[in-house]
Design a protein around this motif. Structure first.
Motif, PDB file in Angstrom:
ATOM      1  N   ASP A  17    -109.890 -71.032  23.471  1.00  0.00           N
ATOM      2  CA  ASP A  17    -109.795 -71.341  22.032  1.00  0.00           C
ATOM      3  C   ASP A  17    -111.132 -71.736  21.406  1.00  0.00           C
ATOM      4  OD1 ASP A  17    -110.153 -74.004  22.719  1.00  0.00           O
ATOM      5  OD2 ASP A  17    -108.017 -74.456  22.661  1.00  0.00           O
ATOM      6  N   GLY A  18    -112.166 -71.896  22.227  1.00  0.00           N
ATOM      7  CA  GLY A  18    -113.498 -72.174  21.682  1.00  0.00           C
ATOM      8  C   GLY A  18    -113.738 -73.631  21.317  1.00  0.00           C
ATOM      9  N   ASP A  19    -112.715 -74.482  21.475  1.00  0.00           N
ATOM     10  CA  ASP A  19    -112.862 -75.885  21.067  1.00  0.00           C
ATOM     11  C   ASP A  19    -113.963 -76.566  21.900  1.00  0.00           C
ATOM     12  OD1 ASP A  19    -112.423 -78.266  19.787  1.00  0.00           O
ATOM     13  OD2 ASP A  19    -110.564 -78.747  20.854  1.00  0.00           O
ATOM     14  N   VAL A  20    -114.592 -77.567  21.286  1.00  0.00           N
ATOM     15  CA  VAL A  20    -115.640 -78.328  21.978  1.00  0.00           C
ATOM     16  C   VAL A  20    -114.997 -79.205  23.047  1.00  0.00           C
ATOM     17  CG1 VAL A  20    -117.408 -80.094  21.696  1.00  0.00           C
ATOM     18  CG2 VAL A  20    -117.119 -78.305  19.954  1.00  0.00           C
ATOM     19  N   PHE A  83    -120.987 -83.633  14.526  1.00  0.00           N
ATOM     20  CA  PHE A  83    -120.081 -82.674  13.882  1.00  0.00           C
ATOM     21  C   PHE A  83    -119.243 -81.930  14.925  1.00  0.00           C
ATOM     22  CE2 PHE A  83    -123.492 -82.313  10.367  1.00  0.00           C
ATOM     23  CZ  PHE A  83    -123.013 -83.462   9.762  1.00  0.00           C
ATOM     24  N   ARG A  84    -119.872 -81.608  16.049  1.00  0.00           N
ATOM     25  CA  ARG A  84    -119.104 -80.928  17.108  1.00  0.00           C
ATOM     26  C   ARG A  84    -117.970 -81.818  17.594  1.00  0.00           C
ATOM     27  NH1 ARG A  84    -121.151 -79.830  21.992  1.00  0.00           N
ATOM     28  NH2 ARG A  84    -120.116 -77.858  22.352  1.00  0.00           N
ATOM     29  N   GLY A  87    -115.270 -82.155  14.223  1.00  0.00           N
ATOM     30  CA  GLY A  87    -114.714 -81.009  13.494  1.00  0.00           C
ATOM     31  C   GLY A  87    -115.363 -80.828  12.130  1.00  0.00           C
ATOM     32  N   PRO A  88    -114.958 -79.767  11.414  1.00  0.00           N
ATOM     33  CA  PRO A  88    -115.603 -79.432  10.138  1.00  0.00           C
ATOM     34  C   PRO A  88    -115.279 -80.446   9.044  1.00  0.00           C
ATOM     35  CG  PRO A  88    -113.674 -78.070  10.458  1.00  0.00           C
ATOM     36  CD  PRO A  88    -113.847 -78.854  11.725  1.00  0.00           C
ATOM     37  N   SER A  89    -116.163 -80.526   8.032  1.00  0.00           N
ATOM     38  CA  SER A  89    -115.959 -81.553   7.005  1.00  0.00           C
ATOM     39  C   SER A  89    -115.051 -81.094   5.874  1.00  0.00           C
ATOM     40  CB  SER A  89    -117.311 -82.023   6.450  1.00  0.00           C
ATOM     41  OG  SER A  89    -118.056 -80.950   5.935  1.00  0.00           O
ATOM     42  N   ASN A  90    -114.751 -79.792   5.788  1.00  0.00           N
ATOM     43  CA  ASN A  90    -114.024 -79.331   4.590  1.00  0.00           C
ATOM     44  C   ASN A  90    -112.517 -79.179   4.753  1.00  0.00           C
ATOM     45  OD1 ASN A  90    -114.490 -77.113   6.278  1.00  0.00           O
ATOM     46  ND2 ASN A  90    -114.557 -75.662   4.590  1.00  0.00           N
ATOM     47  N   TYR A  91    -112.027 -79.137   5.973  1.00  0.00           N
ATOM     48  CA  TYR A  91    -110.571 -79.014   6.181  1.00  0.00           C
ATOM     49  C   TYR A  91    -110.138 -79.885   7.363  1.00  0.00           C
ATOM     50  CZ  TYR A  91    -110.945 -74.601   3.521  1.00  0.00           C
ATOM     51  OH  TYR A  91    -111.185 -73.654   2.561  1.00  0.00           O
ATOM     52  N   HIS A  93    -109.016 -79.312  10.151  1.00  0.00           N
ATOM     53  CA  HIS A  93    -108.798 -78.326  11.205  1.00  0.00           C
ATOM     54  C   HIS A  93    -109.567 -78.727  12.457  1.00  0.00           C
ATOM     55  CE1 HIS A  93    -107.869 -75.040   7.980  1.00  0.00           C
ATOM     56  NE2 HIS A  93    -106.817 -75.772   8.256  1.00  0.00           N
ATOM     57  N   GLY A  94    -109.230 -78.045  13.561  1.00  0.00           N
ATOM     58  CA  GLY A  94    -109.936 -78.295  14.807  1.00  0.00           C
ATOM     59  C   GLY A  94    -109.733 -79.739  15.245  1.00  0.00           C
ATOM     60  N   GLU A  97    -107.686 -81.914  12.987  1.00  0.00           N
ATOM     61  CA  GLU A  97    -106.250 -81.661  13.079  1.00  0.00           C
ATOM     62  C   GLU A  97    -105.657 -82.472  14.232  1.00  0.00           C
ATOM     63  OE1 GLU A  97    -104.026 -77.397  12.539  1.00  0.00           O
ATOM     64  OE2 GLU A  97    -105.841 -77.508  13.714  1.00  0.00           O
TER      65      GLU A  97
ATOM     66  N   HIS B  50    -117.125 -74.838  16.618  1.00  0.00           N
ATOM     67  CA  HIS B  50    -115.848 -75.426  17.032  1.00  0.00           C
ATOM     68  C   HIS B  50    -114.882 -74.405  17.584  1.00  0.00           C
ATOM     69  CE1 HIS B  50    -117.199 -78.754  14.548  1.00  0.00           C
ATOM     70  NE2 HIS B  50    -117.264 -77.944  13.515  1.00  0.00           N
ATOM     71  N   ALA B  51    -115.188 -73.145  17.467  1.00  0.00           N
ATOM     72  CA  ALA B  51    -114.215 -72.114  17.822  1.00  0.00           C
ATOM     73  C   ALA B  51    -114.897 -70.744  17.805  1.00  0.00           C
ATOM     74  CB  ALA B  51    -113.058 -72.116  16.815  1.00  0.00           C
ATOM     75  N   TRP B  95    -111.038 -69.472  13.196  1.00  0.00           N
ATOM     76  CA  TRP B  95    -110.311 -70.129  14.286  1.00  0.00           C
ATOM     77  C   TRP B  95    -109.535 -69.169  15.199  1.00  0.00           C
ATOM     78  CZ3 TRP B  95    -111.585 -75.136  14.746  1.00  0.00           C
ATOM     79  CH2 TRP B  95    -112.095 -75.778  13.595  1.00  0.00           C
ATOM     80  N   ASP B 417    -120.914 -76.840   9.257  1.00  0.00           N
ATOM     81  CA  ASP B 417    -119.481 -77.077   9.448  1.00  0.00           C
ATOM     82  C   ASP B 417    -118.873 -76.046  10.394  1.00  0.00           C
ATOM     83  OD1 ASP B 417    -118.734 -79.428   7.928  1.00  0.00           O
ATOM     84  OD2 ASP B 417    -119.591 -78.308   6.258  1.00  0.00           O
TER      85      ASP B 417
END
Lengths: 103, 556
Positions: A17-20, A83-84, A87-91, A93-94, A97, B50-51, B95, B417
């Motif tokens: 899934d690419g997650d950190v 940031f890793r 997660g991202p600052s705009n949603y 997600h990741g 979430e 992140h993905a 994602w 991001d």
């Protein structure tokens, strides 16, 4: 003069899934930086990196990231690693979430 | 719109099957990441912060409702319900899971789309004027040429391992809406004094680390010579371009180091060699492609209702003032749909919004949509009588923002991001600038002002050609934002000048605000745009506004 060594964590992206993710003290992978193992010894950090890089069916892009010992575990030094780890600052997600679902 | 023939369909199916097997071999450990990476990049799959990220080509930015619906379905089924439209007229899914990507590619193939050559040192997605086929000022629709170039460049065996990536843009009008001069190679359709159609060729433009404005390689290439001429340019670059240093490998450096005259001579010699081998096959193919780009059957209907709605509805009027452009048919308008509501991520559309735009296109716009490099969506052919209904539907979906060309219509790359290459964030800076000027209720008073933000030196956010450009950097472990001024992305293209030292993350929005207030004080009237004022006065008064302490020190 030898350059100073900053403590490190072993980090990568999860293959599927690419997650950190980060290497923890039980040789497992955790998605939470605070649960990662912090290596304060340079040789040990590089040994762990080499071993982790062999786990190619689990992860991609393994490297050592600078971290410091915080109250609840390792904390990032550089903003990129921050940031890793969150997660991202705009949603939401990741990692955001995951955090919100746990909360 | 071009429809795949059996050859195209079989080619994509074969590539997707290959990639599916490659993904399986990566997951079972038979391929290392180093072995897999070039394979996934050839198919548009990146590993980001992140993905994974799947970059899907939208050739020359053209979509129909079926394609847009499919993009929405993919976002829902395999991603997080949205997509990000980029400055390269691509869409990126932020994602995807590795195991799902082959299914996503198969879904794209169902509507004649793919992700091939959206990465790597190849000829990338061919971009075009987002008003192509509709603009009032157009000599000819540039999309048949763009499609010809897409077919020629896709999997072209000679150009799969160029020294570096290669970006081509095509436009059919003197007003440049496709940033032709920032491309490795660009084709502008022109008409000679005798009325013959041909092509002006630009070469060696590019942004990034070493920004350069493209130079005219040829003022007029006849129609029959276009493809061999472009192939000659690529051949010369492929041999002459540097491979010793990736930062000097783009054709802009090749042109800069060897000189335009030398490149022109080499291209001419190569052209003479290869021209006979084309034997008219390119002209025959172009003729066939042109059949796919016939103008729609325009409605012959009264435009009643439009003028009335403009009179009676101020919200509609404001939207028509900013979001409409002149169509070549007097009863029609080109609608630019802003996907930049104040505070939203520039270029992002939810699956629900994609479906709304697709349905409007199907019902009211001859089933055509375009993606602009400015990260908005275009409905190229809307009969004026339908504009009130189109606006009402857009508004209900959060797509009615009246800000095209204004300060909140910001280009922003994904930045830190999402992007693994980024050195700082872009998105929150764009969100905060848009929100701030919305609060100030100033943006319509400010008028035409383009802010473009990149989160690293590679300049995906086109900051060099923003009237105000913002470049996010990492300065000693802290985000720092450099401002450039006076950039221009049009036919009067210019690279912006660096204003001075950078600003911290929490200083950049106030800095932009000072700049804009300075402009409002300095302009000769509302008709003088920011860029015109900057060109009249130079950087001095804008620098003084950005760095008030320094200005005071000088005055003391």
């Amino acid at each position: 003069m030898a350059r100073p060594f900053h403590p490190k964590v072993v980090t990568a992206n999860h293959l599927l899934d690419g997650d950190v993710i980060y290497l923890d003290a039980n040789e497992g992978w955790t998605r939470n930086l605070a649960d990662a193992e912090l290596f304060e010894d340079e040789k040990r950090a590089h040994d762990k990196l080499r071993l982790a890089a062999r786990r190619l069916h689990e992860v991609a892009g393994v490297y050592l990231a600078d971290a410091v010992r915080g109250k609840n575990g390792p904390e990032p030094i550089h903003f990129r690693e921050e940031f890793r780890s969150i997660g991202p600052s705009n949603y939401p997600h990741g990692k955001r979430e995951i955090t919100e679902n746990q909360a | 719109m071009y429809a795949y023939n059996d050859f195209d369909t079989d080619f994509i199916a074969a590539r997707n099957a290959q990639f599916r097997a490659q993904v399986e071999r990566r997951i079972d450990g038979s391929l290392t990441e180093d072995e897999f990476k070039p394979l996934r990049l050839m198919n548009g799959l990146y590993l980001q912060l992140h993905a994974y990220m799947l970059r899907v080509a939208i050739p020359y930015g053209t979509l129909d409702s079926a394609k847009m619906h499919k993009l929405a379905d993919i976002a829902d089924r395999w991603d997080k319900g949205y997509g990000h439209f980029t400055t390269r007229q691509n869409i990126q899914y932020n994602w995807p899971k590795l195991r799902d990507v082959p299914d996503m590619l198969d879904a794209l193939a169902e509507v004649g789309m793919h992700a091939i050559q959206t990465s790597g040192n190849t000829i990338r997605n061919v971009t075009s004027d987002h008003f192509a086929g509709a603009a009032a000022d157009e000599i000819a629709d540039p999309r048949p040429i763009a499609e010809l170039l897409r077919q020629w460049s896709t999997d072209h065996p000679e150009f799969q391992f160029l020294g570096r990536k290669f970006k081509i843009a095509v436009s059919g009008a003197e007003n440049d809406r496709a940033v032709l001069r920032a491309h490795d190679l660009a084709v502008q359709i022109v008409r000679s004094e005798t009325g013959e159609i041909g092509y002006r060729i630009f070469v060696g433009g590019g942004l990034g680390r070493t920004p350069m404005i493209g130079k005219v390689l040829s003022d007029f290439v006849p129609q029959a010579d276009l493809l061999p001429y472009i192939e000659a340019v690529l051949s010369v670059y492929n041999l002459l371009g540097r491979r010793d240093n990736k930062y000097k490998a783009r054709i802009k450096i090749t042109v800069h180091e060897n000189g335009l005259e030398d490149i022109r001579r080499r291209v001419e010699a190569r052209f003479q060699t290869i021209k006979p081998s084309f034997a008219g096959a390119d002209a025959a193919l172009l003729k066939e492609i042109e059949q796919h780009f016939q103008p729609p059957a325009f409605l012959n209907a009264p435009t009643d209702g439009y003028a009335q709605a403009v009179q009676s509805d101020p919200v509609f009027r404001s939207w028509t003032d900013t979001n409409l452009s002149a169509h070549r048919h007097p009863d029609y308008a080109i609608v630019t749909v802003s996907i930049k509501a104040h505070g939203q991520t520039p270029g992002d559309a939810t699956s629900a919004q994609m479906r709304v735009m697709a349905d409007i296109a199907r019902d009211f716009a001859h089933d055509e949509l375009r993606i602009s490099h400015e990260q908005n969506v275009i409905l190229p052919h809307v009969h004026k009588s339908h504009l009130p209904e189109v606006h009402a539907r857009l508004k209900a979906a959060g797509l009615g923002t009246a800000n095209i060309g204004l300060i909140s219509d910001i280009i922003a790359c994904p930045g830190m991001d999402y992007c693994a290459l980024a050195t700082a964030r872009s998105i929150p800076v764009a969100q905060q600038i848009a929100t701030r000027f919305d609060e100030l209720k100033l943006e319509h008073d400010i008028g035409h002002l383009q802010i473009k933000i990149s989160g690293c030196i590679n300049a995906c956010g086109h900051h060099h050609v923003g009237h105000i450009g913002i470049l996010g950097l990492d300065r000693a472990g802290v985000e720092n934002y450099q401002i450039t001024l006076g950039g221009d992305a049009t036919e009067t293209a210019a690279i912006g000048e660096r204003a001075g030292p950078g600003f911290a993350y929490d200083e950049i929005v106030p800095a932009v605000e000072r700049l804009v207030y300075a402009y409002l004080d300095l302009r000769e009237g509302p008709a003088e745009t920011f860029l015109a004022t900057y060109r009249r006065l130079g950087a001095g008064p804008f620098r003084a506004a950005l760095y008030p302490e320094e200005a005071e020190a000088h005055a003391a």
